[in-house]
Design a protein around this motif. Structure first.
Motif, PDB file in Angstrom:
ATOM      1  N   SER B  51      50.422  45.173  43.095  1.00 53.27           N
ATOM      2  CA  SER B  51      49.378  45.767  42.207  1.00 53.27           C
ATOM      3  C   SER B  51      49.298  45.424  41.199  1.00 53.27           C
ATOM      4  O   SER B  51      48.069  45.619  40.683  1.00 53.27           O
ATOM      5  CB  SER B  51      49.747  47.287  42.557  1.00 53.27           C
ATOM      6  OG  SER B  51      51.229  47.683  41.714  1.00 53.27           O
ATOM      7  N   ALA B  54      46.316  43.007  41.214  1.00 56.69           N
ATOM      8  CA  ALA B  54      45.171  43.795  41.342  1.00 56.69           C
ATOM      9  C   ALA B  54      44.592  44.251  40.083  1.00 56.69           C
ATOM     10  O   ALA B  54      43.510  44.214  40.037  1.00 56.69           O
ATOM     11  CB  ALA B  54      45.358  45.117  42.338  1.00 56.69           C
ATOM     12  N   THR B  55      45.553  44.964  39.167  1.00 60.54           N
ATOM     13  CA  THR B  55      45.226  45.144  37.968  1.00 60.54           C
ATOM     14  C   THR B  55      44.416  44.078  37.191  1.00 60.54           C
ATOM     15  O   THR B  55      43.682  44.272  36.410  1.00 60.54           O
ATOM     16  CB  THR B  55      46.543  45.852  37.373  1.00 60.54           C
ATOM     17  OG1 THR B  55      47.155  46.647  38.030  1.00 60.54           O
ATOM     18  CG2 THR B  55      45.935  46.223  35.892  1.00 60.54           C
ATOM     19  N   LEU B  57      42.928  41.795  38.231  1.00 60.79           N
ATOM     20  CA  LEU B  57      41.425  41.511  38.774  1.00 60.79           C
ATOM     21  C   LEU B  57      40.572  42.596  38.268  1.00 60.79           C
ATOM     22  O   LEU B  57      39.425  42.490  38.007  1.00 60.79           O
ATOM     23  CB  LEU B  57      41.351  41.207  40.390  1.00 60.79           C
ATOM     24  CG  LEU B  57      42.236  39.929  40.658  1.00 60.79           C
ATOM     25  CD1 LEU B  57      42.242  40.001  42.095  1.00 60.79           C
ATOM     26  CD2 LEU B  57      41.424  38.610  40.140  1.00 60.79           C
ATOM     27  N   GLN B  58      41.192  43.709  38.371  1.00 56.44           N
ATOM     28  CA  GLN B  58      40.035  45.011  38.213  1.00 56.44           C
ATOM     29  C   GLN B  58      39.818  45.410  36.761  1.00 56.44           C
ATOM     30  O   GLN B  58      38.580  45.691  36.673  1.00 56.44           O
ATOM     31  CB  GLN B  58      40.678  46.239  38.850  1.00 56.44           C
ATOM     32  CG  GLN B  58      40.497  46.164  40.530  1.00 56.44           C
ATOM     33  CD  GLN B  58      41.784  47.103  41.156  1.00 56.44           C
ATOM     34  OE1 GLN B  58      42.450  47.730  40.341  1.00 56.44           O
ATOM     35  NE2 GLN B  58      41.836  46.665  42.352  1.00 56.44           N
ATOM     36  N   GLN B  59      40.688  45.023  36.008  1.00 62.62           N
ATOM     37  CA  GLN B  59      40.593  45.622  34.490  1.00 62.62           C
ATOM     38  C   GLN B  59      40.114  44.816  33.289  1.00 62.62           C
ATOM     39  O   GLN B  59      40.324  44.867  32.209  1.00 62.62           O
ATOM     40  CB  GLN B  59      42.036  46.369  34.140  1.00 62.62           C
ATOM     41  CG  GLN B  59      42.432  47.467  35.050  1.00 62.62           C
ATOM     42  CD  GLN B  59      43.215  48.417  34.265  1.00 62.62           C
ATOM     43  OE1 GLN B  59      43.457  48.261  33.347  1.00 62.62           O
ATOM     44  NE2 GLN B  59      43.817  49.446  35.035  1.00 62.62           N
ATOM     45  N   GLY B  60      39.557  43.578  33.940  1.00 67.49           N
ATOM     46  CA  GLY B  60      38.933  42.783  32.784  1.00 67.49           C
ATOM     47  C   GLY B  60      39.820  41.872  32.146  1.00 67.49           C
ATOM     48  O   GLY B  60      39.322  41.475  31.051  1.00 67.49           O
ATOM     49  N   TYR B  61      41.004  41.610  32.712  1.00 64.06           N
ATOM     50  CA  TYR B  61      41.792  40.788  31.821  1.00 64.06           C
ATOM     51  C   TYR B  61      41.185  39.324  32.094  1.00 64.06           C
ATOM     52  O   TYR B  61      41.749  38.491  31.199  1.00 64.06           O
ATOM     53  CB  TYR B  61      43.312  40.765  32.461  1.00 64.06           C
ATOM     54  CG  TYR B  61      43.977  41.861  32.014  1.00 64.06           C
ATOM     55  CD1 TYR B  61      44.426  41.997  30.799  1.00 64.06           C
ATOM     56  CD2 TYR B  61      44.188  42.992  33.109  1.00 64.06           C
ATOM     57  CE1 TYR B  61      45.368  43.102  30.334  1.00 64.06           C
ATOM     58  CE2 TYR B  61      44.767  44.210  32.671  1.00 64.06           C
ATOM     59  CZ  TYR B  61      45.370  44.277  31.390  1.00 64.06           C
ATOM     60  OH  TYR B  61      46.267  45.217  31.027  1.00 64.06           O
ATOM     61  N   TRP B  62      40.425  39.188  33.019  1.00 59.49           N
ATOM     62  CA  TRP B  62      39.720  37.672  33.040  1.00 59.49           C
ATOM     63  C   TRP B  62      39.044  37.175  31.911  1.00 59.49           C
ATOM     64  O   TRP B  62      38.750  36.180  31.644  1.00 59.49           O
ATOM     65  CB  TRP B  62      39.106  37.618  34.478  1.00 59.49           C
ATOM     66  CG  TRP B  62      37.719  38.471  34.332  1.00 59.49           C
ATOM     67  CD1 TRP B  62      37.570  39.958  34.745  1.00 59.49           C
ATOM     68  CD2 TRP B  62      36.439  38.332  33.711  1.00 59.49           C
ATOM     69  NE1 TRP B  62      36.334  40.375  34.634  1.00 59.49           N
ATOM     70  CE2 TRP B  62      35.770  39.476  33.821  1.00 59.49           C
ATOM     71  CE3 TRP B  62      36.068  37.238  33.036  1.00 59.49           C
ATOM     72  CZ2 TRP B  62      34.382  39.478  33.557  1.00 59.49           C
ATOM     73  CZ3 TRP B  62      34.701  37.231  32.777  1.00 59.49           C
ATOM     74  CH2 TRP B  62      33.848  38.326  32.897  1.00 59.49           C
TER      75      TRP B  62
END
Lengths: 361, 284
Positions: B51, B54-55, B57-62
């Motif tokens: 998870s 997944a966080t 990828l999902q939370q804009g860390y990129w």
């Protein structure tokens, strides 16, 4: 055979600070000739070739290539090129890419470059698949040929060589000397070659220029250098030689100093003569000295004792000690070898026509 | 003989291998293990849980990852351009003066990075050294360049300068002079020589220098905090926050793993393309 000079050096002087490396060199290089510049290390020959290819510029004097003055033109703008002592092949490129390099710089298309590289590989007797071969995988002789091919791809007006054979073993060097001479004949280009080995120069060159301490000592063909050197320096540069200090006598003949030279016959006829008190050096090559039988005679005679014998392969060299302690060397073909023993008393003789008189100021 | 040499080689490498295993590989494994742990559990006896990834990828860390990599790339490129002339001088021109340059650059490493960066803050800040003097002498008012992206890149270039300079100089020293002369003799201009001879033959030094600078810059934190005033959030900052403020160790570990994988694969690709022995000293 007064061909137009392709390269003309006018009073070239090169100074490094207070040190003068070249003292006013004048030299005309003829179109299509194989000229070798020979000298010991420190004679200025490397400095000279650096000026000729444009890696450095002269302090004074002019260099003319055909009708244009080039002594201030940098190397990459000159229509000449050089085969380096280290060959200076590009280790990160294949054989083919090395050969194609000057064409690539000139903007020649890929297909034409490859075709030309193929021709040059053939000219240098390297198999066509070498195009893809890495430089590091080539043998010494192959690298030599690749460097030559690369220089020829440049299609220079004059091809310079900076002792490219000096790092090779004897046999390979001998083979490549002949190949180079052959290549010169086939390409018809002007070759200017630098070496410290007069022997190498003799094999290949049309003319030889001998350098000493930044000056041109003698410029002649191989025969002239070997049989008619202008100085002791040149005479001694090409292998073994017997030299005698002589002085002119009142009668116009010669009187030996150091070694007792018995002179028979007339000197003036062949130009071997010195004025009274004038000094010179008499030269005879070891292969012209005969070991005389008791009844034999010749123009010059020296007596001595056989001290040593050296086998040189096809020839045998003898060292003979003259009465005053100086040493002479004599060379015989193996089949004509002297049958006696070390310690024998010998009478050595040679004739006028194999004798040369060096006048030095 | 060769077999013996090989055995001796293994034995000689053993101590450093053990040290590396304990100090380098083991922590990596711990981080990897943490990254697949459910949040707030602190035990290894769990079903692997992805998870945290997944966080990421999902939370804009990129975004912060992109900033970090982008600024690392920019600073590496700038470093290469800035260092090349100096490295060339050190390798081919300066002679004994090279030692002076070397000492001058190395001495700067004696002072901690943070203190040097604070020095720049004092120099560049509003009413600081430069702005203050400009105003006092010429009456010119200057906007402070602090707290912007360019100044962060400047900080990276400044801090990682030696890491590019020395490998580059080493690489350029390996370019044989006669190859350059031969290229010139065959008609190549300076730029052609640079392109055809210098760059490919100095490649090991270029790759090593670029990798060092890029890897260090990608994980850099102080420059963006001190000079950038968090004008952008860099990836290392996100990792730190996850571990400390967020107390989310699996997330911090997962973010670390992402960076390690990216940087590690870059390093492996880079190093595999060059002959490292050439620059580190030839094998027998």
């Amino acid at each position: 055979m007064a061909a137009e000079p392709v390269l003309r050096l006018k009073n070239i002087v090169k100074k490094f600070g207070a040190f003068v490396a070249l003292h006013g060199i004048n030299l005309d290089i003829r179109d299509g000739e194989f000229l070798t510049i020979v000298g010991p290390s420190g004679s200025g020959k490397t400095t000279l070739i650096r000026l000729l290819v444009g890696m450095d510029s002269p302090s004074e004097g002019e260099i003319w290539l055909n009708n244009s003055r080039i002594d201030k033109v940098p190397a990459n703008k000159r229509p000449t090129c050089m085969v380096f002592q280290s060959l200076a092949l590009f280790p990160h490129r294949t054989v083919g890419q090395n050969i194609e390099f000057p064409l690539k710089i000139r903007g020649v298309g890929a297909a034409e470059r490859t075709a030309r590289a193929r021709e040059l590989l053939e000219l240098l007797r390297l198999p066509p698949h070498y195009q893809e071969k890495r430089i590091t995988e080539c043998s010494g002789g192959e690298k030599q040929r690749v460097a030559l091919a690369r220089a020829l791809a440049f299609d220079p007006e004059i091809l310079f060589f900076d002792e490219p054979l000096s790092a090779l073993d004897y046999r390979l060097r001998k083979t490549l000397e002949k190949e180079l001479k052959d290549l010169h004949a086939r390409t018809g280009k002007t070759f200017v070659y630098i070496t410290h080995s007069l022997e190498e120069a003799m094999v290949m060159s049309d003319r030889i220029a001998i350098m000493r301490e930044g000056k041109l000592e003698q410029l002649a063909d191989a025969d002239g250098i070997y049989t008619r050197p202008v100085s002791r320096f040149v005479a001694e540069f090409m292998g073994e030689v017997n030299l005698f200090d002589v002085e002119g006598t009142a009668q116009g003949g010669l009187h030996g100093r150091g070694v007792e030279v018995h002179v028979n016959g007339q000197m003036e006829d062949i130009g071997i003569s010195l004025g009274q008190g004038e000094r010179g050096t008499l030269m005879v090559r070891p292969e012209f000295v005969r070991i005389l039988e008791s009844s034999g005679t010749s123009d010059f005679i020296v007596r001595g004792i056989l001290r040593a014998e050296y086998a040189l392969g096809s020839r045998i060299q003898y060292e003979v000690e003259a009465a005053d302690g100086s040493r002479l060397s004599v060379e015989k073909l193996r089949e004509d070898r002297y049958q006696g023993a070390i310690g024998d008393e010998l009478v050595l003789g040679w004739d006028l026509d194999s004798t040369h008189l060096i006048r030095e100021d | 003989m060769e077999g013996l040499d090989r055995k001796l080689g293994v034995f000689s490498a053993l101590p450093i291998f053990i040290v590396l295993a304990i100090t380098f590989l083991a922590p990596l494994f711990v981080v990897a293990a943490f990254s697949i742990m459910p949040a707030k559990v602190f035990s290894l006896a769990n079903v692997p849980d992805f998870s945290a990834y997944a966080t990421f990828l999902q939370q804009g860390y990129w975004k912060s990852l992109a900033w970090s990599l982008g600024m690392a790339f920019a600073s590496t490129l700038l470093l290469f351009i800035v260092c090349w002339p100096l490295a060339y001088g050190m390798a081919k021109v300066f002679g004994k003066f090279t030692l002076v340059v070397t000492i001058a650059v190395v001495v700067s490493l004696f002072v901690s990075e943070n203190i040097r960066l604070f020095g720049w803050v004092l120099t560049l800040m509003k009413g600081g050294l430069i702005a203050g003097y400009l105003e006092a002498w010429f009456g010119v008012e200057m906007e402070s360049p602090l707290y912007t992206v360019p100044i962060i890149v400047f900080g990276l270039v400044y801090v990682y300068f030696p890491f590019m300079l020395f490998p580059l100089a080493q690489g350029i020293a390996m370019v044989p002079d006669d190859a350059r002369q031969a290229a010139a003799d065959l008609g190549a201009s300076r730029w052609r020589i640079l392109w055809e001879i210098d760059l490919p033959l100095a490649a090991p030094g270029i790759v090593v220098g670029s990798l060092l600078s890029f890897v260090l810059a990608a994980g850099a934190l102080a420059e963006s905090k001190l000079l950038g005033g968090q004008a952008v959030i860099v990836f290392a900052d996100e990792i730190e926050t996850a571990f400390t403020y967020g107390q989310n160790w699996p997330l911090g570990s997962a973010l670390s793993m992402v960076l390690i994988l990216i940087v590690g694969s870059l390093a492996i690709v880079g190093v595999s393309k060059i002959d490292l022995d050439a620059i580190m000293g030839r094998k027998r």
